[in-house]
Scaffold this active site. Structure first.
Site, PDB file in Angstrom:
ATOM      1  CB  ILE A 158     -15.520   5.125  -2.971  1.00 50.42           C
ATOM      2  CG1 ILE A 158     -15.708   3.654  -3.921  1.00 50.42           C
ATOM      3  CG2 ILE A 158     -15.917   6.264  -4.162  1.00 50.42           C
ATOM      4  CD1 ILE A 158     -14.700   3.195  -4.822  1.00 50.42           C
ATOM      5  CD  GLU A 243      -6.122   7.934 -10.298  1.00 50.42           C
ATOM      6  OE1 GLU A 243      -6.439   7.610 -11.471  1.00 50.42           O
ATOM      7  OE2 GLU A 243      -6.301   7.479  -9.306  1.00 50.42           O
TER       8      GLU A 243
HETATM    9  C1  LIG Z   1      -7.227   5.377   0.993  1.00 45.86           C
HETATM   10  C2  LIG Z   1      -7.655   4.780  -0.275  1.00 45.86           C
HETATM   11  C3  LIG Z   1      -8.400   5.578  -1.024  1.00 45.86           C
HETATM   12  C4  LIG Z   1      -8.810   4.982  -2.429  1.00 45.86           C
HETATM   13  N1  LIG Z   1      -9.599   5.836  -3.164  1.00 45.86           N
HETATM   14  C5  LIG Z   1     -10.149   5.104  -4.373  1.00 45.86           C
HETATM   15  C6  LIG Z   1     -11.329   5.873  -4.989  1.00 45.86           C
HETATM   16  O1  LIG Z   1     -11.440   7.188  -4.755  1.00 45.86           O
HETATM   17  N2  LIG Z   1     -11.729   5.317  -6.085  1.00 45.86           N
HETATM   18  C7  LIG Z   1     -11.297   3.942  -6.387  1.00 45.86           C
HETATM   19  O2  LIG Z   1     -12.036   3.438  -7.501  1.00 45.86           O
HETATM   20  N3  LIG Z   1     -10.631   3.274  -5.805  1.00 45.86           N
HETATM   21  C8  LIG Z   1      -9.771   3.860  -4.488  1.00 45.86           C
HETATM   22  N4  LIG Z   1      -8.938   3.264  -3.888  1.00 45.86           N
HETATM   23  C9  LIG Z   1      -8.507   1.900  -4.322  1.00 45.86           C
HETATM   24  C10 LIG Z   1      -7.173   1.673  -4.887  1.00 45.86           C
HETATM   25  O3  LIG Z   1      -7.018   2.350  -6.148  1.00 45.86           O
HETATM   26  C11 LIG Z   1      -6.889   0.349  -5.042  1.00 45.86           C
HETATM   27  O4  LIG Z   1      -6.527  -0.015  -3.420  1.00 45.86           O
HETATM   28  C12 LIG Z   1      -5.441  -0.057  -5.806  1.00 45.86           C
HETATM   29  O5  LIG Z   1      -5.876   0.166  -7.264  1.00 45.86           O
HETATM   30  C13 LIG Z   1      -5.007  -1.450  -5.460  1.00 45.86           C
HETATM   31  O6  LIG Z   1      -6.155  -2.201  -5.730  1.00 45.86           O
HETATM   32  P1  LIG Z   1      -6.436  -3.393  -4.698  1.00 45.86           P
HETATM   33  O7  LIG Z   1      -6.469  -2.702  -3.137  1.00 45.86           O
HETATM   34  O8  LIG Z   1      -7.729  -4.203  -4.891  1.00 45.86           O
HETATM   35  O9  LIG Z   1      -5.066  -4.337  -4.449  1.00 45.86           O
HETATM   36  P2  LIG Z   1      -4.833  -5.533  -5.320  1.00 45.86           P
HETATM   37  O10 LIG Z   1      -5.006  -5.314  -6.762  1.00 45.86           O
HETATM   38  O11 LIG Z   1      -5.492  -6.744  -4.958  1.00 45.86           O
HETATM   39  O12 LIG Z   1      -3.374  -5.746  -5.211  1.00 45.86           O
HETATM   40  C14 LIG Z   1      -2.754  -6.496  -4.234  1.00 45.86           C
HETATM   41  C15 LIG Z   1      -1.110  -6.486  -4.174  1.00 45.86           C
HETATM   42  O13 LIG Z   1      -0.740  -7.107  -5.522  1.00 45.86           O
HETATM   43  C16 LIG Z   1      -0.164  -6.266  -6.501  1.00 45.86           C
HETATM   44  N5  LIG Z   1      -0.347  -6.363  -7.507  1.00 45.86           N
HETATM   45  C17 LIG Z   1      -1.314  -6.518  -8.121  1.00 45.86           C
HETATM   46  N6  LIG Z   1      -1.532  -6.618  -9.647  1.00 45.86           N
HETATM   47  C18 LIG Z   1       0.102  -6.802  -9.943  1.00 45.86           C
HETATM   48  C19 LIG Z   1       0.821  -7.013 -11.073  1.00 45.86           C
HETATM   49  N7  LIG Z   1       0.446  -7.026 -12.005  1.00 45.86           N
HETATM   50  N8  LIG Z   1       2.100  -7.242 -10.655  1.00 45.86           N
HETATM   51  C20 LIG Z   1       2.735  -7.226  -9.663  1.00 45.86           C
HETATM   52  N9  LIG Z   1       2.065  -6.935  -8.500  1.00 45.86           N
HETATM   53  C21 LIG Z   1       0.660  -6.865  -8.513  1.00 45.86           C
HETATM   54  C22 LIG Z   1      -0.347  -4.868  -5.869  1.00 45.86           C
HETATM   55  O14 LIG Z   1       0.723  -4.149  -6.128  1.00 45.86           O
HETATM   56  C23 LIG Z   1      -0.733  -4.982  -4.342  1.00 45.86           C
HETATM   57  O15 LIG Z   1       0.625  -4.901  -3.941  1.00 45.86           O
HETATM   58  C24 LIG Z   1      -8.553   3.789  -2.667  1.00 45.86           C
HETATM   59  C25 LIG Z   1      -7.717   2.927  -1.732  1.00 45.86           C
HETATM   60  C26 LIG Z   1      -7.414   3.404  -0.667  1.00 45.86           C
HETATM   61  C27 LIG Z   1      -6.468   2.540   0.271  1.00 45.86           C
END
Ligand SMILES: Cc1cc2nc3c(=O)[nH]c(=O)nc-3n(C[C@H](O)[C@H](O)[C@H](O)COP(=O)(O)OP(=O)(O)OC[C@H]3O[C@@H](n4cnc5c(N)ncnc54)[C@H](O)[C@@H]3O)c2cc1C
Length: 390
Positions: A158, A243
């Site tokens: 976050i 966003e």
């Molecule tokens: C520096 C940073 C700041 C952030 N800030 C915030 C914030 O302020 N608030 C907040 O809520 N979140 C925040 N996030 C979270 C960010 O939005 C998530 O990391 C992002 O949505 C991906 O989710 P995950 O990390 O759980 O990856 P996962 O959902 O586990 O995905 C892993 C991999 O699988 C792929 N994948 C997933 N679904 C599919 C699909 N349907 N088809 C093909 N490939 C897929 C993804 O593209 C990715 O390559 C932040 C993340 C970072 C790194």
């Protein structure tokens, strides 16, 4: 050259003033904040005093009631110098926007004036350790108890997590209901049971605090609900184009910036009796990037224009984010290469830009999710409908 035509003279005057602020109050200190993993609260107060936060908030809620382009100018001026530490974008573009769009009058009066001044910092709590892209799978629970809700769960990654005073929190009020069980709340950071976890160590964006957040029997009044119960997912979906547009603005700006840095550097650095810029390889790499950066900028500006007219849809926003974020990552890599070993040194802005860039293909909807949105639209009516996502 295709001139940008979005901004009026007023916006350009604003840009000059934001640039002065950024050069005086951010650039000299950013490296120190990177070591500390956070920017000082004082910076938020100074930025608030200069009107840099939440420019579109109407006067009745303590803001200046300006158009979105004033916010765009602030974001661009931060990205132009690689100032990835101050989490103004999340605060302004997401948290304040959610409160403005979905909040009650009382919620707006409580939070927006303080957010405009930088006295209250906002964060957006969606992602959980096991649920990022698939947001409807979140588990943080809000259980009704009399006039209150009691929240239990955990968030991760976050932004503004260490600094935040208010969190727009995505919860499940009906754990069996999938997307229609998601409800948003405004949660104050001084509620008993709320704790901040670690300030996470990241590859880049080192001056921005990114944290875990924990909620253990956090009791909040039902009046803290943001929007209707069970509508949180649908509300979040309505804000995704904005966003993604902000992410595209970031990527378009950084791409242009690193190309300029590299043109300057290579024109001065010598090897084999000529400048690095004299090599045809350097010219081709930069010319190719420049051509694509220009197209990315034109498309992004078109999306800004659509957004200003309430016409930006999810597919165009996804295309903007997909193409600009991939170009952004390619540009920092190719530009760093042209800096040679110096490009690998942290003291060089291109090194930081390289480290900062990687997240743009992941956060705010990954590039794979962007492709899914675009493809789903392309195949609508051609293939049987599948479960909705993003
Ligand atoms: C520096 C940073 C700041 C952030 N800030 C915030 C914030 O302020 N608030 C907040 O809520 N979140 C925040 N996030 C979270 C960010 O939005 C998530 O990391 C992002 O949505 C991906 O989710 P995950 O990390 O759980 O990856 P996962 O959902 O586990 O995905 C892993 C991999 O699988 C792929 N994948 C997933 N679904 C599919 C699909 N349907 N088809 C093909 N490939 C897929 C993804 O593209 C990715 O390559 C932040 C993340 C970072 C790194």
């Amino acid at each position: 050259m295709i001139e940008r035509s979005l901004f009026t003279e007023e916006h350009e005057i604003w840009r000059a003033s934001v640039r002065r602020f950024v050069e005086a109050e951010i650039v000299p200190y950013h490296a120190k904040w990177e070591e500390e993993g956070i920017v000082p609260r004082d910076l938020w107060l100074k930025a608030g005093a200069q009107g840099l936060l939440c420019c579109t908030v109407p006067e009745e809620y303590g803001g200046l009631g300006l158009d979105y382009l004033f916010d765009v100018v602030v974001f661009e001026e931060l990205w132009r110098v690689g100032a990835s530490g101050p989490g103004f974008l999340i605060h302004t573009d997401l948290v304040a926007t959610y409160i403005l769009s979905f909040g009650t009058d009382a919620q707006k009066r409580e939070w927006l004036p303080r957010m405009v001044k930088g006295e209250a910092i906002g964060s957006l709590g969606m992602t959980e350790p096991h649920a990022g892209s698939d947001l409807k799978a979140i588990r943080t629970q809000a259980r009704r108890d009399g006039d209150d809700y009691v929240i239990n769960g955990q968030k991760v990654f976050i932004s503004n997590g260490q600094l935040c005073n208010v969190i727009v929190l995505a919860t499940k009020t009906d754990s069996g209901a999938g997307a229609s069980g998601v409800t948003l709340f405004l949660v104050e950071s001084n509620r008993p049971g709320f704790t901040r976890g670690r300030n996470l160590e990241k590859l880049g964006m080192k001056a921005q605090d990114t944290s875990e957040l924990f909620f253990e029997d956090v009791r909040i009044p039902a009046s803290n609900m943001l929007g209707p119960a069970g509508k949180g997912f649908a509300l979040m979906m309505t804000k995704l184009p904005q966003e993604r547009l902000a992410q595209a603005i970031r990527s378009a700006t950084v791409t242009e910036t690193v190309i300029e840095w590299t043109a300057d550097y290579t024109a001065g650095r010598k090897a084999f009796g000529q400048t690095i810029a004299d090599f045809q390889n350097t010219q081709y790499v930069l010319a190719d990037l420049k051509a694509r950066a220009t197209m990315a900028r034109v498309f992004t500006d078109k999306c800004i224009e659509l957004f200003l007219n309430d016409k930006l849809d999810a597919v165009d926003a996804a295309m903007a984010k997909l193409v600009t974020s991939e170009l952004h990552c390619e540009a920092v890599d190719k530009c760093l290469q042209l800096f040679g070993g110096w490009g690998y040194m942290w003291e060089y802005p291109i090194c930081r830009a390289y480290a900062d860039a990687r997240v743009v293909k992941i956060a705010g909807g990954s590039v794979e999710v962007m492709k899914t949105i675009i493809a789903r639209d392309m195949f609508k009516g051609r293939l049987p409908a599948r479960s909705p996502r993003g």
